[in-house]
Design an enzyme around this catalytic site. Sequence first.
Site, PDB file in Angstrom:
ATOM      1  N   LYS A  66     -15.765 -14.985  30.742  1.00 39.59           N
ATOM      2  CA  LYS A  66     -15.941 -16.528  30.730  1.00 39.59           C
ATOM      3  C   LYS A  66     -14.671 -17.217  30.828  1.00 39.59           C
ATOM      4  O   LYS A  66     -14.578 -18.456  31.587  1.00 39.59           O
ATOM      5  CB  LYS A  66     -16.700 -16.929  29.337  1.00 39.59           C
ATOM      6  N   HIS A 194     -19.396 -13.626  16.211  1.00 38.44           N
ATOM      7  CA  HIS A 194     -18.100 -14.336  16.935  1.00 38.44           C
ATOM      8  C   HIS A 194     -17.603 -15.393  16.150  1.00 38.44           C
ATOM      9  O   HIS A 194     -18.289 -16.374  15.920  1.00 38.44           O
ATOM     10  CB  HIS A 194     -18.647 -14.860  18.371  1.00 38.44           C
ATOM     11  N   GLU A 270     -14.900  -8.404  21.772  1.00 39.80           N
ATOM     12  CA  GLU A 270     -15.041  -9.082  23.141  1.00 39.80           C
ATOM     13  C   GLU A 270     -13.860 -10.344  23.196  1.00 39.80           C
ATOM     14  O   GLU A 270     -14.199 -11.399  23.544  1.00 39.80           O
ATOM     15  CB  GLU A 270     -16.313  -9.814  23.145  1.00 39.80           C
TER      16      GLU A 270
HETATM   17  C1  LIG Z   1     -16.514 -16.781  24.908  1.00 39.61           C
HETATM   18  C2  LIG Z   1     -17.234 -15.660  24.263  1.00 39.61           C
HETATM   19  C3  LIG Z   1     -16.171 -14.553  24.184  1.00 39.61           C
HETATM   20  C4  LIG Z   1     -14.749 -14.801  24.386  1.00 39.61           C
HETATM   21  O1  LIG Z   1     -14.299 -15.545  23.282  1.00 39.61           O
HETATM   22  P1  LIG Z   1     -12.484 -16.120  23.107  1.00 39.61           P
HETATM   23  O2  LIG Z   1     -12.489 -16.908  22.013  1.00 39.61           O
HETATM   24  O3  LIG Z   1     -12.148 -16.616  24.398  1.00 39.61           O
HETATM   25  O4  LIG Z   1     -12.006 -14.684  22.720  1.00 39.61           O
HETATM   26  C5  LIG Z   1     -16.559 -13.522  23.641  1.00 39.61           C
HETATM   27  N1  LIG Z   1     -17.919 -13.284  23.222  1.00 39.61           N
HETATM   28  C6  LIG Z   1     -19.003 -14.234  23.538  1.00 39.61           C
HETATM   29  C7  LIG Z   1     -20.349 -13.950  23.369  1.00 39.61           C
HETATM   30  C8  LIG Z   1     -18.536 -15.435  23.905  1.00 39.61           C
HETATM   31  O5  LIG Z   1     -19.442 -16.459  24.295  1.00 39.61           O
END
Ligand SMILES: *Cc1c(COP(=O)(O)O)cnc(C)c1O
Length: 400
Positions: A66, A194, A270
């Site tokens: 993303k 997250h 992630e």
């Molecule tokens: C955006 C996102 C990430 C990446 O997060 P960062 O803060 O950029 O490390 C990881 N997992 C999911 C499900 C996300 O939506």
Amino acid sequence: MTVTPVKNAVEFTSFSAKDESEIELIESLVERMGAPLMILDCDVVRNQYRALAAALPNVILHFALKPLPHPAVVSTLLAEGAYFDLATNGEVDLVASQGVPANKTIHTHPIKRDSDIKVALEYGCTTFVVDNINELEKFIPYADKAEILVRLSFPNAQAFADLSKKFGCSPDKAIEIIAYAHQLNITVRGLSFHVGSQTANPEKYVHAIGRCVELFSQVEALGLPTLHTLDIGGGFPVTYSQEVMPIDEFCAPIRHALTALPAYAQVIAEPGRFIVAPSVTSVASVMGQAERDGKTWYYLDDGIYGSFSGIMFDEGNYPVDALYWQGERFESVLAGPTCDSIDVIAESIMLPKLNNGDLIIGRMMGAYTSATATEFNFFKKAQFVILNEYHAVDSLSQVI
Ligand SMILES: *Cc1c(COP(=O)(O)O)cnc(C)c1O
């Protein structure tokens, strides 16, 4: 050197030193390709990946596409041995186009259309995320193919983007989902969360991991099938205007918290921002200028609707400066090219006297910048230049 910050009163501490060779490189790139540019250095992507992998040994790193869904990032990370985190059909297409084996991917969007599930399964990605019963039921037809991670939410008001507001369920709800999945014959592989992007405090992870460890045993005690995977998400921070902990120090309490998991548990993460934020330097040129209220306004060919969209969407506070910075500085305004009045990059920034055509560079421009850029008012998005790519197709050697 002193650089005045873009938005608030914090001094930049992270502005990397510029040297003659970088100035020459940037000038020659603009001469050949014009401005605006996004200069992506794959060596930085490699180094960030290696630093996080060293800070989180035994954790499988799935790069979340993303923040910077660029083929050169995918191919660079694939060569490093990385795994990938997908959320949309476009991201499936991108990793597939770079030859990423499907078993190196997971699909983590908590809310999907049936067609999203189908496309990912056809590619061969078999791990999906759900955070509610309605979503779980979408997997009834795919019970023999798909495996589920149940996403929990742990509110975090301090993060850039508190992702726990929009997604994730409570620990109690997670148990309910896991029990129902068992009835439906759907395999639950484990848990995910997250903590929120650009999380400055590792205790957020420690707390979340602690709750998940409890859930692993609760599930066991209830006689439900054993959970095997914990996905600790993204959120790892980088230094923009405010210094954050070095990644190894940041991850130390996380490593410790993970030791409470059963030995058979596999841990994955992630990371998005951490891998790519420092890898891009933006280059824009001055299109024109005007004196207003005692300040010089410089109008650039890139702005809030372009590479600097993260100022709006991501609370971005990028170190921005003139490519040359000799001599006296004056309070100035940096504006973008569109006819919209909100298109201002910096309301008050100390800059040397600039001529039209002079260049402005932005650091730490890799994450959530071009990814959220538009072509509002028909100003084209900045062109990418790739440095140090593994397969040097449009790499520096060809450009120069
Ligand atoms: C955006 C996102 C990430 C990446 O997060 P960062 O803060 O950029 O490390 C990881 N997992 C999911 C499900 C996300 O939506």
